[in-house]
Design a protein around this motif. Structure first.
Motif, PDB file in Angstrom:
ATOM      1  N   SER A   7     131.813  11.821 -13.288  1.00 19.30           N
ATOM      2  CA  SER A   7     133.038  11.039 -13.200  1.00 19.30           C
ATOM      3  C   SER A   7     132.747   9.784 -12.396  1.00 19.30           C
ATOM      4  O   SER A   7     131.716   9.688 -11.731  1.00 19.30           O
ATOM      5  N   GLY A   9     132.830   6.500 -13.651  1.00 17.65           N
ATOM      6  CA  GLY A   9     132.451   5.308 -14.395  1.00 17.65           C
ATOM      7  C   GLY A   9     133.654   4.408 -14.636  1.00 17.65           C
ATOM      8  O   GLY A   9     134.795   4.773 -14.332  1.00 17.65           O
ATOM      9  N   GLY A  10     133.397   3.228 -15.180  1.00 12.78           N
ATOM     10  CA  GLY A  10     134.484   2.310 -15.462  1.00 12.78           C
ATOM     11  C   GLY A  10     133.982   0.922 -15.736  1.00 12.78           C
ATOM     12  O   GLY A  10     132.774   0.701 -15.900  1.00 12.78           O
ATOM     13  N   LEU A  11     134.925  -0.011 -15.770  1.00 11.78           N
ATOM     14  CA  LEU A  11     134.626  -1.416 -16.015  1.00 11.78           C
ATOM     15  C   LEU A  11     134.837  -2.186 -14.722  1.00 11.78           C
ATOM     16  O   LEU A  11     135.929  -2.138 -14.132  1.00 11.78           O
ATOM     17  N   LEU A  18     130.584   0.812  -7.714  1.00 10.49           N
ATOM     18  CA  LEU A  18     131.135   2.050  -8.250  1.00 10.49           C
ATOM     19  C   LEU A  18     130.464   3.224  -7.571  1.00 10.49           C
ATOM     20  O   LEU A  18     129.319   3.111  -7.113  1.00 10.49           O
ATOM     21  N   THR A 108     128.945   9.346 -18.242  1.00 11.55           N
ATOM     22  CA  THR A 108     130.095   8.517 -17.889  1.00 11.55           C
ATOM     23  C   THR A 108     129.701   7.057 -18.114  1.00 11.55           C
ATOM     24  O   THR A 108     128.617   6.639 -17.726  1.00 11.55           O
ATOM     25  N   GLN A 109     130.579   6.308 -18.753  1.00 16.76           N
ATOM     26  CA  GLN A 109     130.255   4.941 -19.137  1.00 16.76           C
ATOM     27  C   GLN A 109     130.483   3.980 -17.975  1.00 16.76           C
ATOM     28  O   GLN A 109     131.534   4.009 -17.320  1.00 16.76           O
ATOM     29  N   VAL A 110     129.501   3.136 -17.749  1.00 20.33           N
ATOM     30  CA  VAL A 110     129.602   2.066 -16.763  1.00 20.33           C
ATOM     31  C   VAL A 110     129.428   0.744 -17.500  1.00 20.33           C
ATOM     32  O   VAL A 110     128.426   0.549 -18.200  1.00 20.33           O
TER      33      VAL A 110
END
Length: 114
Positions: A7, A9-11, A18, A108-110
């Protein structure tokens, strides 16, 4: 079978930070080395950071001085603090527990915007 759930991740914009977390379902976490990997679109998955069961760390050259891997054995959790993020850090980030065979999370995408 051990489960790993990432968990955090994000923009974020370039220069931002992050913190990724990886919750491990089994206390075998305490006895095994762990690592973070990442895979950008069209590229192979590569090692970002490694931490031994005793806490010894190793980093990819591209993240040295910006990322920090740590572990909380009381909570079976692996962390990756990422500072001064760059667009080239954009990738899917996976945690791994270095069991035999390796145990992987789902990722999780970063995404880092310039």
């Amino acid at each position: 079978q051990v489960q790993l759930v990432e968990s955090g991740g994000g923009l974020v914009q370039a220069g931002g930070s992050l913190r990724l977390s990886c919750a491990v379902s089994d206390s075998i976490f305490n006895d095994n080395a762990a690592a973070w990997y990442r895979q950008a679109l069209g590229k192979e998955r590569g090692l970002v950071a490694f931490i031994s069961a005793a806490g010894i760390t190793v980093y990819a050259d591209s993240v040295k001085g910006r990322f920090a891997i740590s572990r909380d054995n009381t909570k079976n959790t692996l962390f990756l603090i990422m500072n001064n993020l760059k667009p080239e850090d954009t990738a899917m980030y996976y945690c791994a527990l270095l069991t035999t065979p390796l145990s992987w999370g789902q990722g999780t995408q970063v995404t880092i915007s310039s």
